[in-house]
Design a protein around this motif. Structure first.
Motif, PDB file in Angstrom:
ATOM      1  N   LEU A 280     -15.062  50.703   1.697  1.00  0.00           N
ATOM      2  CA  LEU A 280     -13.864  50.601   0.853  1.00  0.00           C
ATOM      3  C   LEU A 280     -13.620  51.921   0.133  1.00  0.00           C
ATOM      4  CD1 LEU A 280     -14.585  47.070  -0.679  1.00  0.00           C
ATOM      5  CD2 LEU A 280     -13.338  47.619   1.420  1.00  0.00           C
ATOM      6  N   MET A 281     -12.443  52.033  -0.359  1.00  0.00           N
ATOM      7  CA  MET A 281     -12.067  53.226  -1.121  1.00  0.00           C
ATOM      8  C   MET A 281     -12.359  52.984  -2.589  1.00  0.00           C
ATOM      9  SD  MET A 281     -11.020  55.295   1.154  1.00  0.00           S
ATOM     10  CE  MET A 281     -10.242  56.536   0.120  1.00  0.00           C
ATOM     11  N   PRO A 282     -12.855  54.024  -3.276  1.00  0.00           N
ATOM     12  CA  PRO A 282     -13.157  53.837  -4.698  1.00  0.00           C
ATOM     13  C   PRO A 282     -11.874  53.639  -5.506  1.00  0.00           C
ATOM     14  CG  PRO A 282     -14.349  55.716  -3.791  1.00  0.00           C
ATOM     15  CD  PRO A 282     -13.338  55.325  -2.767  1.00  0.00           C
ATOM     16  N   GLY A 283     -11.942  52.755  -6.521  1.00  0.00           N
ATOM     17  CA  GLY A 283     -10.822  52.519  -7.430  1.00  0.00           C
ATOM     18  C   GLY A 283      -9.645  51.841  -6.794  1.00  0.00           C
TER      19      GLY A 283
ATOM     20  N   LEU B 146      -7.751  29.650   6.751  1.00  0.00           N
ATOM     21  CA  LEU B 146      -8.204  30.627   5.774  1.00  0.00           C
ATOM     22  C   LEU B 146      -8.095  30.055   4.369  1.00  0.00           C
ATOM     23  CD1 LEU B 146      -6.596  33.873   7.215  1.00  0.00           C
ATOM     24  CD2 LEU B 146      -9.035  33.379   7.052  1.00  0.00           C
ATOM     25  N   SER B 147      -8.979  30.548   3.505  1.00  0.00           N
ATOM     26  CA  SER B 147      -8.927  30.132   2.109  1.00  0.00           C
ATOM     27  C   SER B 147      -7.859  30.937   1.367  1.00  0.00           C
ATOM     28  CB  SER B 147     -10.307  30.350   1.460  1.00  0.00           C
ATOM     29  OG  SER B 147     -10.595  31.740   1.398  1.00  0.00           O
ATOM     30  N   GLU B 148      -7.720  30.642   0.098  1.00  0.00           N
ATOM     31  CA  GLU B 148      -6.809  31.409  -0.739  1.00  0.00           C
ATOM     32  C   GLU B 148      -7.343  32.826  -0.945  1.00  0.00           C
ATOM     33  OE1 GLU B 148      -6.174  29.328  -4.323  1.00  0.00           O
ATOM     34  OE2 GLU B 148      -5.286  27.549  -3.361  1.00  0.00           O
ATOM     35  N   ARG B 149      -6.457  33.743  -1.386  1.00  0.00           N
ATOM     36  CA  ARG B 149      -6.787  35.165  -1.498  1.00  0.00           C
ATOM     37  C   ARG B 149      -7.580  35.425  -2.769  1.00  0.00           C
ATOM     38  NH1 ARG B 149      -4.047  39.872   0.540  1.00  0.00           N
ATOM     39  NH2 ARG B 149      -4.475  41.723  -0.718  1.00  0.00           N
ATOM     40  N   CYS B 150      -8.604  36.289  -2.664  1.00  0.00           N
ATOM     41  CA  CYS B 150      -9.410  36.716  -3.809  1.00  0.00           C
ATOM     42  C   CYS B 150      -9.313  38.230  -3.888  1.00  0.00           C
ATOM     43  CB  CYS B 150     -10.860  36.260  -3.652  1.00  0.00           C
ATOM     44  SG  CYS B 150     -11.986  36.911  -4.911  1.00  0.00           S
ATOM     45  N   GLU B 151      -8.787  38.776  -5.018  1.00  0.00           N
ATOM     46  CA  GLU B 151      -8.588  40.212  -5.170  1.00  0.00           C
ATOM     47  C   GLU B 151      -9.719  40.817  -5.971  1.00  0.00           C
ATOM     48  OE1 GLU B 151      -4.790  41.004  -6.779  1.00  0.00           O
ATOM     49  OE2 GLU B 151      -3.703  40.372  -4.959  1.00  0.00           O
ATOM     50  N   VAL B 152     -10.201  41.976  -5.463  1.00  0.00           N
ATOM     51  CA  VAL B 152     -11.319  42.680  -6.095  1.00  0.00           C
ATOM     52  C   VAL B 152     -10.959  44.156  -6.144  1.00  0.00           C
ATOM     53  CG1 VAL B 152     -13.757  43.269  -5.948  1.00  0.00           C
ATOM     54  CG2 VAL B 152     -12.976  40.994  -5.255  1.00  0.00           C
ATOM     55  N   THR B 153     -11.220  44.844  -7.284  1.00  0.00           N
ATOM     56  CA  THR B 153     -10.961  46.270  -7.471  1.00  0.00           C
ATOM     57  C   THR B 153     -12.281  47.015  -7.469  1.00  0.00           C
ATOM     58  OG1 THR B 153      -8.996  45.787  -8.791  1.00  0.00           O
ATOM     59  CG2 THR B 153      -9.935  48.008  -8.962  1.00  0.00           C
ATOM     60  N   THR B 154     -12.367  48.060  -6.633  1.00  0.00           N
ATOM     61  CA  THR B 154     -13.601  48.841  -6.540  1.00  0.00           C
ATOM     62  C   THR B 154     -13.676  49.827  -7.688  1.00  0.00           C
ATOM     63  OG1 THR B 154     -12.522  50.473  -5.122  1.00  0.00           O
ATOM     64  CG2 THR B 154     -13.622  48.652  -4.029  1.00  0.00           C
ATOM     65  N   GLY B 155     -14.870  50.352  -7.980  1.00  0.00           N
ATOM     66  CA  GLY B 155     -15.078  51.310  -9.056  1.00  0.00           C
ATOM     67  C   GLY B 155     -14.962  52.738  -8.539  1.00  0.00           C
ATOM     68  N   PRO B 156     -15.084  53.735  -9.438  1.00  0.00           N
ATOM     69  CA  PRO B 156     -15.014  55.143  -9.004  1.00  0.00           C
ATOM     70  C   PRO B 156     -16.199  55.466  -8.110  1.00  0.00           C
ATOM     71  CG  PRO B 156     -15.688  55.016 -11.292  1.00  0.00           C
ATOM     72  CD  PRO B 156     -15.304  53.629 -10.903  1.00  0.00           C
ATOM     73  N   GLY B 157     -15.958  56.528  -7.172  1.00  0.00           N
ATOM     74  CA  GLY B 157     -16.993  56.858  -6.215  1.00  0.00           C
ATOM     75  C   GLY B 157     -17.290  58.336  -6.186  1.00  0.00           C
ATOM     76  N   ALA B 158     -18.251  58.630  -5.352  1.00  0.00           N
ATOM     77  CA  ALA B 158     -18.647  60.031  -5.187  1.00  0.00           C
ATOM     78  C   ALA B 158     -17.563  60.782  -4.428  1.00  0.00           C
ATOM     79  CB  ALA B 158     -19.976  60.094  -4.440  1.00  0.00           C
ATOM     80  N   PRO B 159     -17.588  62.122  -4.475  1.00  0.00           N
ATOM     81  CA  PRO B 159     -16.555  62.904  -3.760  1.00  0.00           C
ATOM     82  C   PRO B 159     -16.599  62.638  -2.261  1.00  0.00           C
ATOM     83  CG  PRO B 159     -17.758  64.282  -5.316  1.00  0.00           C
ATOM     84  CD  PRO B 159     -18.489  62.987  -5.255  1.00  0.00           C
TER      85      PRO B 159
ATOM     86  N   PRO C  34     -11.671  65.945  -1.771  1.00  0.00           N
ATOM     87  CA  PRO C  34     -11.099  64.988  -2.742  1.00  0.00           C
ATOM     88  C   PRO C  34     -12.190  64.446  -3.646  1.00  0.00           C
ATOM     89  CG  PRO C  34     -10.213  64.584  -0.551  1.00  0.00           C
ATOM     90  CD  PRO C  34     -11.309  65.595  -0.373  1.00  0.00           C
ATOM     91  N   CYS C  35     -11.859  64.273  -4.939  1.00  0.00           N
ATOM     92  CA  CYS C  35     -12.892  63.934  -5.921  1.00  0.00           C
ATOM     93  C   CYS C  35     -13.077  62.438  -6.111  1.00  0.00           C
ATOM     94  CB  CYS C  35     -12.556  64.578  -7.262  1.00  0.00           C
ATOM     95  SG  CYS C  35     -10.973  64.028  -7.952  1.00  0.00           S
ATOM     96  N   ASN C  36     -12.169  61.540  -5.581  1.00  0.00           N
ATOM     97  CA  ASN C  36     -12.284  60.067  -5.717  1.00  0.00           C
ATOM     98  C   ASN C  36     -12.352  59.628  -7.175  1.00  0.00           C
ATOM     99  OD1 ASN C  36     -12.159  59.473  -2.982  1.00  0.00           O
ATOM    100  ND2 ASN C  36     -14.380  59.632  -2.713  1.00  0.00           N
TER     101      ASN C  36
END
Length: 1224
Positions: free
Chosen positions: A748-751, A769-782, A806-808
């Motif tokens: 996944l992509m950070p943030g 399929l079940s209902e949608r579950c949204e999740v936000t990723t945290g900051p990552g390494a470059p 790119p610094c992510n």
């Protein structure tokens, strides 16, 4: 012993004593024993309290003891016996005695004895009174003493049976309580017709007097005459013996059935002074004396022998007499003697059976077999002791009339005759001569065992009886038997009737013809015909019964029956024909059901075939049963009807079912069919709950978890699928598929915000399929950096530069540069914020790898791709090592000499990217030597034994590299010159060569060594010897042959040149030695000498020279030539002559070669007859020669043997010394 307590409210027990006065006692509930009637005389009755719970009543021989039991019946126990009576509460009841009697209690070792004796004036001693005064009133609280049920003997139907019961009781009870021995006596006269026993009255009187005397002595010697308390019992005497003696019991009379024992009454009531004088040893001696007395009984006398009985009489055992001739009363038995008579049918030493047991001196044996041999013996007994059996006496019973025969039986008969037969009975020792058969005032008398009775009436009854006769008389008649004669042919019976029907059988019955009398023996024949068989009526039963069960029939089949009656006169006509049908059988099981069509998740259709066998009746309905699961424990009825297919509905998806079918008909229910297993297909599972986030989301990875769906669709969930969709796109992709309930989603992509949905799957497929579950990723390494750029400033310096990735979400704070000669072994050489770095100190023309990496606060980014950087080419590197190489000399060494040449080699240096074209060798003062691109070289034209300093420089297209370090090498000195070769010794097969001036043998460590070579036929030289020695012997050569040799010297400086070729020739070989010649005397002045011939040597002829010596003078030649014999003449008879022969090789181009001489042979003069006889047979001189040779040979053998023995003795002595002095 287990005791049983009776209830307190039991009825009173009447205890009767069968003595002369017939006294009657009653044991009441209150535990008191009272006399109720008569003029009692119970002086011989003894009540023994063995324990607090049991009372033993002693019944003497010849007396009877009557007890009234709870059921009201009376039980009579005859003596000798002991009757145990149990106390429920363990108390001792008061004993009430009639007027004129007194009771005395004696306690010994915990056992109390109550003696009831007649009261006389002199019986009461001073200072003592009876234990019980006039009886107190009965106490209501005392329970009754009742007989112990387990210890009561059985009713005495026979004397032996009663005694056996008493013996059984004693074996269980007496062994536990060990009561003391008790003496009892019965009265001397009887009021009921019993014969008086005078000798028993005398013993009773003596016993009574002796008891009074001992009681008086005991009271008088108690110390002070009144020192004891009034109501206290006297001291307890000791037992007569520790335990009753063990003897065999015959017919119940003996030790275990009796408690009147070996001792006298004085042992039960004597004081301590008496017991001290007579201990256990005295009591044991008395028992042995009594047993010895019982064993002196004589053999019985048999008289009045009859067919079934005889009279046996005997004499009592003789009593020992004292010195004054009177019988010793103290040591003799005070009890009357009992006798047991036993007989044997199997010989003198066979098994004996008791026939009589009593006190009489004679007995009548009854119920014997006539004309039988018997052996009889008698055995004396007194109380518990019995003597040895007497000697056996044989007798034979008389013969008598036969035994009553069995009734005659009917063998056959007609309307007017009966044939009777019988068996012979036991003849009882006399042969049966005739039989007497009686019937209806008629008689048959004869010796036959059958008889035909004629002139009888038809269908009539006649009574018969039979007797047998022998010389001794006629037996009793047998039982009367009734027999019947036959009658006329019976009438046809009524048709048979059906009593019961089965599948394969029919039970029929019929009636006896009414016209036939009951006495007539009627038999019946039942005939049967199967419908459609074509065989007609066949008999199915033949007998006298009025019913029959016909089996092995066919199901549901019609059968015809008829019955006919017959007797001895003939057979009647058959009855009318009747028809009966067997029952149908139950059908067989239907065929296994099958599936029709496709199995649906909730239903399936099944069908089946009818049974192969319907049992003779049509199937009325089919029944279908269904069971859920494979256990088959519960079955439900789902269909019942005539159809042969059914649709099972309302089923669960993905579930296993079992179904079976059975059918019904008039014959019953069929067995169950085979089970059909059906598996309904599963459906996809239902929707799942949305997945949930586990823990804190990472920059590129999140952890999700979920639960199983509520509906599995009839099949276990085997797989889950997770799909993810990006924040800006609705397209989804699968990121996980597996059986676990959690997963980790990466890439996944950070943030960024992502949506996750879940679906479950089983073997039927995936669900929704079940209902949608949204999740936000945290900051990552470059992100990953791009490959860096490299710029070569010189062959040893490179500049590396890169760009920021790119610094992510977080700025890059640091860059890291890794550098290395191999891609997998790079090391970090720079870390900092700059975008370039200069690498120095590199090698020219070398491949290097580098990569970069960006770092921020969130972590370290991935490395960039590795970049290859190659430095420019340069001049070669310096040569590292120089070696002296002797292997570099050419082979063969044409011009190489280690004294004037040096062979060197070196390690090739790094060419730094440009191929090395040449090497420069610097020798110091000499001109440098340039060679090509090689690593070996030979430097020539040097001075021997001189040191040189060398260094080498490599050159390529870019220039000359640096010189190597200086290496010091030295040439070797000049090699030695070859020595002069000489031949010092020779023969026809060997040549000994010598060279130089040194010793013949030298050490291998000498600096100077030699190599000797010999030329072969082809001109090549072969090495013979190589070493430091100066001589060598060449062997195995041919005679008269020339050989060429050369020699070479060498040392550490090298090998010197070969010498000139030397040629040496071997001489010819002389002839072989000749064996000793044979001398044969011809006469006194002549003899003949012969020897063996030798073969020519390589074509050269062989000559022989014979020499002769007279006495001790010199040998002179007597003959030379090619012959092998010579006649010597002009010999002196009295002189000794010696002869020898040698062979001479006559060479063609060389002088003659003489061989060695043979052994000398002596010719002695003829001096005695021995020599003459020796000359007559052959040659006397030959014998002397042979004897001399044998003597010399024998002397050599003796010397060798002597030396061997000396060495053996020395070795044994040395071994002995070592063994004795060293080892020990």
């Amino acid at each position: 012993m287990k005791k049983k307590n009776f209830k307190d409210d039991t009825t009173s027990l009447l205890v009767a004593c069968s003595c002369t006065s017939r006294c009657l006692f009653c044991v009441h509930k209150d535990g008191q024993l009272t006399g109720t009637r008569g003029n009692p005389d119970i002086k011989n009755k003894i009540f023994c309290f063995v324990s607090p719970q049991v009372i033993l009543v002693q019944v003497n021989p010849g007396e009877a003891f009557t007890i009234q039991r709870e059921d009201g019946q009376f039980q009579c126990i005859t003596g000798p016996a002991q009757v145990p009576m149990m106390s429920p509460n363990g108390s001792v009841p008061p004993i009430y005695v009639p007027p004129g009697y007194v009771s005395q209690i004696i306690e010994e070792n915990g056992v109390r004895r109550v003696l009831v004796l007649p009261q006389q004036p002199e019986f009461h001693p001073g200072g003592h009174s009876p234990l019980h005064h006039p009886p107190p009133p009965p106490h209501a609280h005392l329970p009754a003493f009742i007989p112990h049920p387990a210890m009561m003997p059985p009713p005495p139907h026979l004397y032996t049976g009663m005694a056996g019961g008493v013996g059984d009781m004693s074996s269980q009870y007496i062994s536990q309580y060990h009561p003391a021995h008790i003496y009892s006596e019965q009265d001397s006269h009887s009021q009921h017709g019993r014969p008086p026993f005078v000798h028993r009255d005398d013993r009773t009187s003596k016993t009574y007097e002796r008891l009074q005397k001992k009681l008086k002595d005991r009271q008088g010697g108690g110390g002070g005459g009144g020192g004891q308390v009034k109501d206290s019992p006297p001291p307890s005497p000791q037992k007569t013996c520790s335990s009753p003696p063990t003897v065999d019991i015959h017919n119940g009379v003996g030790g275990k059935g009796l408690e009147a024992e070996q001792g006298q009454l004085s042992h039960a009531v004597a004081g301590p002074d008496k017991q001290t004088g007579r201990g256990k040893n005295g009591e044991s001696g008395e028992a042995q004396a009594l047993q010895a007395l019982l064993s002196t009984i004589g053999k019985p006398v048999v008289s009045d022998i009859q067919a079934r009985g005889a009279v046996v009489s005997w004499s009592a055992p003789a009593r020992p007499e004292s010195e004054n001739g009177s019988v010793e009363d103290d040591r003799g038995p005070q009890e009357p003697l009992s006798y047991e008579v036993s007989i044997s049918l199997s010989g003198k030493d066979g098994k004996y059976k008791s026939m009589y047991c009593g006190e009489e001196l004679s007995a009548t044996l009854e119920d014997l077999r006539p004309a039988t041999d018997y052996y009889v013996r008698v055995q004396a007994m007194c109380n518990c002791l019995q003597g040895s059996p007497s000697e056996s006496v044989s007798f034979t019973t008389l013969s008598c009339e036969p035994e009553p025969p069995n009734p005659p039986r009917k063998a056959s008969g007609t309307k007017n005759t009966l044939v009777l037969q019988w068996k012979a009975p036991c003849d009882n020792g006399s042969k049966i001569q005739n039989y007497i058969l009686q019937w209806d005032e008629q008689c048959y008398y004869g010796a036959q065992k059958q008889y035909r009775v004629t002139k009888l009436s038809p269908a009539s009854r006649y009574s018969f009886r039979l007797a047998a006769k022998n010389d001794m008389g006629v037996s009793e008649f047998s039982e009367v038997v009734d027999l019947f004669t036959s009658c006329s042919v019976p009438l046809p019976p009524f048709p048979p009737e059906l009593e019961m029907a089965g599948v394969t059988w029919l039970c029929l019955k019929w009636q006896r013809p009414t016209s036939s009398p009951k006495e007539d023996d009627i038999y019946y024949v039942l005939e049967m015909e199967e419908e459609g068989s074509g065989y007609g009526f066949q008999p199915s039963y033949d007998g006298d019964e009025l019913s029959c069960t016909v089996r092995n029939l066919h199901r549901s089949t019609k059968y015809k029956f008829r019955v006919a009656a017959y007797n001895s006169e003939g057979k009647s006509n058959p009855s009318q024909v009747v028809e009966f049908i067997t029952n149908p059988d139950r059908p067989s099981c239907p065929c296994r059901p099958v599936i029709r069509g496709r199995v649906l998740p909730n239903s399936f259709k099944m069908a089946w075939e009818p049974p192969k066998e319907n049992g003779g009746a049509e199937v009325t309905k089919y029944v279908v049963e269904l069971s859920e699961g494979l256990s088959g424990l519960s079955w439900d009825l789902v269909y019942s009807g005539p159809a042969m297919e059914h649709v099972c509905e309302g089923l669960k998806p993905g579930c296993s079912y079992q179904t079976r079918v059975y059918c019904m008909s008039e014959g019953g229910q069929s067995p169950l069919s085979e089970t059909l297993q059906v598996q309904t297909p599963a459906v996809p599972p239902g929707p799942c709950q949305p997945p949930r986030l586990v823990g804190k989301p990472k920059a590129r990875e999140v952890q999700l978890r979920w639960g199983p769906p509520q509906v599995d669709g009839g099949s276990p969930v085997s797989c889950y699928s997770v799909e993810v969709s990006g924040p800006q796109s609705e397209e989804s992709r699968e990121v996980y598929q597996g059986p676990e309930l959690d997963c980790s989603v990466g890439g996944l992509m950070p943030g960024k915000t992502y949506g996750f949905r879940l679906k479950a799957a089983n073997k039927a497929g995936f669900g929704p399929l079940s209902e949608r579950c949204e999740v936000t990723t945290g900051p990552g390494a470059p992100e990953q950096c791009r490959p860096p750029n490299t710029t070569c400033k010189s062959p040893s310096c490179v500049v590396v530069s890169w760009e920021a990735p790119p610094c992510n979400g977080a700025p890059v704070t640091e860059f890291r540069l890794e550098w290395g000669a191999a891609e997998g072994s790079m090391q970090m050489c720079y870390s900092g914020p700059a975008l370039s770095h200069e690498m120095k100190g590199l090698l020219p023309a070398t491949n290097y790898f580098c990569r970069t990496q960006a770092v921020n606060v969130a972590g370290v980014g991935p490395f960039s791709e590795a970049v290859l950087c190659q430095t420019p080419c340069s001049v070669p590197a310096a040569v590292s090592n120089i070696y002296e190489d002797e292997d570099s000399a050419p082979h063969p060494p044409l011009f190489y000499s280690p004294s004037t040449c040096l062979g060197i080699c070196w390690d090739p240096p790094c060419d730094h990217g440009s191929e090395i074209t040449s090497y420069l060798i610097d020798l110091g003062e000499r001109q440098p030597v340039v060679v090509g691109p090689v690593i070996k070289h030979i430097i020539q034209h040097l001075q021997p034994d001189t040191s040189y300093r060398l260094r080498i420089q490599a050159l390529n297209s870019l220039g000359a590299g640096p010189f190597s370090h200086t290496f010091k090498l030295k040439t070797k000195p000049l090699p030695p010159q070859p020595p002069r070769l000489e031949c010092t010794a020779f023969s026809h097969q060997t040549l000994r060569l010598k060279w130089g001036d040194g010793p013949a043998k030298a050490a291998t460590s000498d600096a100077l060594q030699y190599q000797l070579q010999m030329g072969d036929k082809s001109g090549r030289f072969i090495s013979l010897y190589k070493g430091p020695c100066h001589t060598h012997k060449v062997q195995r050569l041919n005679e008269s042959t020339s050989y060429t040799f050369r020699i070479q010297a060498f040392n550490e400086a090298g090998e010197g040149p070969f010498s000139n070729v030397y040629t040496f020739t071997t001489p010819r070989s002389p002839p072989a030695p000749v064996k000793a010649p044979k001398v044969e005397r011809l006469d006194d002045n002549s003899c003949e000498v012969t020897w063996e011939a030798l073969s020519p040597m390589k074509g050269d002829p062989i000559l022989y020279t014979l020499q002769c010596m007279l006495g001790n003078s010199e040998f002179k030649q007597a003959y030379k030539g090619s012959a092998t014999s010579f006649h010597v003449q002009n010999l002196q008879p009295s002189s000794d002559y010696r002869f020898r022969v040698c062979a001479i090789r006559q060479c063609q181009d060389a002088p003659e070669l003489s061989g060695p001489y043979s052994p000398t042979v002596t010719l002695s003069p003829q001096r005695n007859e021995v020599a003459v006889s020796g000359g007559a047979t052959g040659s006397g001189s030959r014998a002397g020669t042979e004897s001399n040779r044998a003597r010399r040979s024998l002397t050599d053998e003796q010397c060798a043997f002597l030396l061997l023995m000396v060495f053996a003795v020395i070795a044994i002595l040395i071994a002995f010394v070592i063994q004795y002095f060293v080892i020990k």
